[in-house]
Design a protein around this motif. Sequence first.
Motif, PDB file in Angstrom:
ATOM      1  N   VAL A 134      -2.200 -15.285  -1.646  1.00 38.01           N
ATOM      2  CA  VAL A 134      -2.732 -14.768  -2.905  1.00 38.01           C
ATOM      3  C   VAL A 134      -4.256 -14.820  -2.962  1.00 38.01           C
ATOM      4  N   LYS A 135      -4.865 -15.840  -2.378  1.00 40.01           N
ATOM      5  CA  LYS A 135      -6.325 -15.928  -2.392  1.00 40.01           C
ATOM      6  C   LYS A 135      -6.952 -14.840  -1.527  1.00 40.01           C
ATOM      7  N   ALA A 136      -6.340 -14.570  -0.378  1.00 40.27           N
ATOM      8  CA  ALA A 136      -6.847 -13.504   0.479  1.00 40.27           C
ATOM      9  C   ALA A 136      -6.643 -12.138  -0.179  1.00 40.27           C
ATOM     10  N   LEU A 137      -5.515 -11.949  -0.853  1.00 39.36           N
ATOM     11  CA  LEU A 137      -5.272 -10.693  -1.567  1.00 39.36           C
ATOM     12  C   LEU A 137      -6.319 -10.492  -2.660  1.00 39.36           C
ATOM     13  N   TYR A 138      -6.589 -11.563  -3.398  1.00 36.52           N
ATOM     14  CA  TYR A 138      -7.580 -11.485  -4.474  1.00 36.52           C
ATOM     15  C   TYR A 138      -8.957 -11.135  -3.931  1.00 36.52           C
ATOM     16  N   ARG A 139      -9.386 -11.847  -2.882  1.00 34.97           N
ATOM     17  CA  ARG A 139     -10.726 -11.622  -2.335  1.00 34.97           C
ATOM     18  C   ARG A 139     -10.827 -10.265  -1.654  1.00 34.97           C
ATOM     19  N   ALA A 140      -9.761  -9.846  -0.985  1.00 34.21           N
ATOM     20  CA  ALA A 140      -9.766  -8.507  -0.396  1.00 34.21           C
ATOM     21  C   ALA A 140      -9.889  -7.457  -1.493  1.00 34.21           C
ATOM     22  N   GLY A 141      -9.210  -7.704  -2.616  1.00 27.48           N
ATOM     23  CA  GLY A 141      -9.295  -6.773  -3.737  1.00 27.48           C
ATOM     24  C   GLY A 141     -10.686  -6.704  -4.322  1.00 27.48           C
ATOM     25  N   VAL A 142     -11.301  -7.849  -4.533  1.00 23.18           N
ATOM     26  CA  VAL A 142     -12.655  -7.894  -5.092  1.00 23.18           C
ATOM     27  C   VAL A 142     -13.635  -7.189  -4.159  1.00 23.18           C
ATOM     28  N   ALA A 143     -13.570  -7.524  -2.866  1.00 24.37           N
ATOM     29  CA  ALA A 143     -14.508  -6.936  -1.905  1.00 24.37           C
ATOM     30  C   ALA A 143     -14.311  -5.430  -1.793  1.00 24.37           C
ATOM     31  N   THR A 144     -13.059  -5.002  -1.720  1.00 25.52           N
ATOM     32  CA  THR A 144     -12.769  -3.573  -1.586  1.00 25.52           C
ATOM     33  C   THR A 144     -13.218  -2.812  -2.821  1.00 25.52           C
ATOM     34  N   LEU A 145     -13.049  -3.403  -3.988  1.00 24.96           N
ATOM     35  CA  LEU A 145     -13.507  -2.768  -5.227  1.00 24.96           C
ATOM     36  C   LEU A 145     -15.016  -2.617  -5.225  1.00 24.96           C
ATOM     37  N   GLU A 146     -15.725  -3.669  -4.812  1.00 20.68           N
ATOM     38  CA  GLU A 146     -17.184  -3.613  -4.779  1.00 20.68           C
ATOM     39  C   GLU A 146     -17.685  -2.609  -3.744  1.00 20.68           C
ATOM     40  N   MET A 147     -16.874  -2.341  -2.728  1.00 19.52           N
ATOM     41  CA  MET A 147     -17.249  -1.373  -1.699  1.00 19.52           C
ATOM     42  C   MET A 147     -16.904   0.062  -2.111  1.00 19.52           C
ATOM     43  N   GLY A 148     -16.289   0.213  -3.296  1.00 22.88           N
ATOM     44  CA  GLY A 148     -16.080   1.550  -3.843  1.00 22.88           C
ATOM     45  C   GLY A 148     -14.681   2.113  -3.749  1.00 22.88           C
ATOM     46  N   ASP A 149     -13.756   1.395  -3.109  1.00 18.92           N
ATOM     47  CA  ASP A 149     -12.384   1.903  -2.961  1.00 18.92           C
ATOM     48  C   ASP A 149     -11.492   1.239  -4.004  1.00 18.92           C
ATOM     49  N   ALA A 150     -11.491   1.799  -5.213  1.00 21.80           N
ATOM     50  CA  ALA A 150     -10.738   1.195  -6.311  1.00 21.80           C
ATOM     51  C   ALA A 150      -9.233   1.294  -6.106  1.00 21.80           C
ATOM     52  N   GLN A 151      -8.774   2.360  -5.462  1.00 21.81           N
ATOM     53  CA  GLN A 151      -7.334   2.547  -5.266  1.00 21.81           C
ATOM     54  C   GLN A 151      -6.746   1.463  -4.368  1.00 21.81           C
ATOM     55  N   THR A 152      -7.400   1.227  -3.218  1.00 22.35           N
ATOM     56  CA  THR A 152      -6.923   0.180  -2.316  1.00 22.35           C
ATOM     57  C   THR A 152      -7.090  -1.192  -2.949  1.00 22.35           C
ATOM     58  N   ALA A 153      -8.205  -1.400  -3.641  1.00 24.27           N
ATOM     59  CA  ALA A 153      -8.440  -2.674  -4.323  1.00 24.27           C
ATOM     60  C   ALA A 153      -7.329  -2.954  -5.331  1.00 24.27           C
ATOM     61  N   LYS A 154      -6.925  -1.934  -6.054  1.00 18.56           N
ATOM     62  CA  LYS A 154      -5.857  -2.102  -7.044  1.00 18.56           C
ATOM     63  C   LYS A 154      -4.571  -2.585  -6.391  1.00 18.56           C
ATOM     64  N   GLN A 155      -4.254  -2.050  -5.216  1.00 17.70           N
ATOM     65  CA  GLN A 155      -3.033  -2.466  -4.526  1.00 17.70           C
ATOM     66  C   GLN A 155      -3.079  -3.943  -4.135  1.00 17.70           C
ATOM     67  N   TYR A 156      -4.233  -4.386  -3.616  1.00 16.45           N
ATOM     68  CA  TYR A 156      -4.374  -5.813  -3.288  1.00 16.45           C
ATOM     69  C   TYR A 156      -4.221  -6.674  -4.543  1.00 16.45           C
ATOM     70  N   LEU A 157      -4.863  -6.254  -5.616  1.00 19.41           N
ATOM     71  CA  LEU A 157      -4.874  -7.055  -6.840  1.00 19.41           C
ATOM     72  C   LEU A 157      -3.520  -7.053  -7.539  1.00 19.41           C
ATOM     73  N   ILE A 158      -2.789  -5.960  -7.427  1.00 17.68           N
ATOM     74  CA  ILE A 158      -1.430  -5.930  -7.972  1.00 17.68           C
ATOM     75  C   ILE A 158      -0.555  -6.945  -7.247  1.00 17.68           C
ATOM     76  N   GLN A 159      -0.677  -6.996  -5.926  1.00 18.13           N
ATOM     77  CA  GLN A 159       0.093  -7.975  -5.163  1.00 18.13           C
ATOM     78  C   GLN A 159      -0.279  -9.396  -5.558  1.00 18.13           C
ATOM     79  N   ALA A 160      -1.585  -9.631  -5.743  1.00 25.57           N
ATOM     80  CA  ALA A 160      -2.034 -10.959  -6.154  1.00 25.57           C
ATOM     81  C   ALA A 160      -1.500 -11.308  -7.540  1.00 25.57           C
ATOM     82  N   SER A 161      -1.465 -10.329  -8.433  1.00 27.31           N
ATOM     83  CA  SER A 161      -1.008 -10.580  -9.803  1.00 27.31           C
ATOM     84  C   SER A 161       0.480 -10.892  -9.855  1.00 27.31           C
ATOM     85  N   ARG A 162       1.228 -10.368  -8.909  1.00 27.88           N
ATOM     86  CA  ARG A 162       2.661 -10.690  -8.853  1.00 27.88           C
ATOM     87  C   ARG A 162       2.879 -12.163  -8.537  1.00 27.88           C
TER      88      ARG A 162
END
Length: 233
Positions: free
Chosen positions: A149-177
Amino acid sequence: MSSTAEMEATGREENPNAQGAAAAAAAEPSTSGHRRTYTKPVWSLLEEAAQMKTEGNAFYREKNIRSAIGRYHRALLVLRGLDSDVMTSVKGFGAETPALTPEQEALLRNTQVDCYNNLAACLLQRQSVDYARVQEYSLRVLKWRPGDVKALYRAGVATLEMGDAQTAKQYLIQASREQPNDANVRKHLQRAEEKLNRELQKEKAMYRGMFSTGPKNSSGEGIDQTNRAGEGV
């Protein structure tokens, strides 16, 4: 479970009796004929890496991020020579990879996962964050420990900051589960959804402009400016 913003700071692999040593010395090979072997036993190298990780955790808790990063990198350098996945790509060069028992293999991988997770946590604490590196380290963790979950969260944050909101959302959805009540996950998931919504609205506006009725010519037909982009001088 602790917040995703925290670092992976514990693990059974920590050995208070292991002696910290420089990575180069810990993994220094000796030459025997045309084959090279390690001067230290595998367990000794694994314990040294685990001890470096423990020291890195202590520096992190003291907010000494630079020293923490240094310890984690040294630990990973020691483990690099024991990792068959790494050494296979450079077979024939450097030291021969020693055979590991299942227990040693588990200890190796757990220490690597913790170090990469902790490195990502450290980088997010810096004033100028290297989000590409945070993403890289987090994805390495997910390769070995899918669903972390920590890696999913950080991957989501980093990917979002890099501009790919769609992929970031997928990581963060998994983390939220895994952590539905985590405030950090919810906050960044909302940011990703808001960014996607803004992008959708811009796309709709663009298409409305492209296909709206244009000025009429003398015959009464609409002039589609988008189809005339290649004409003229």
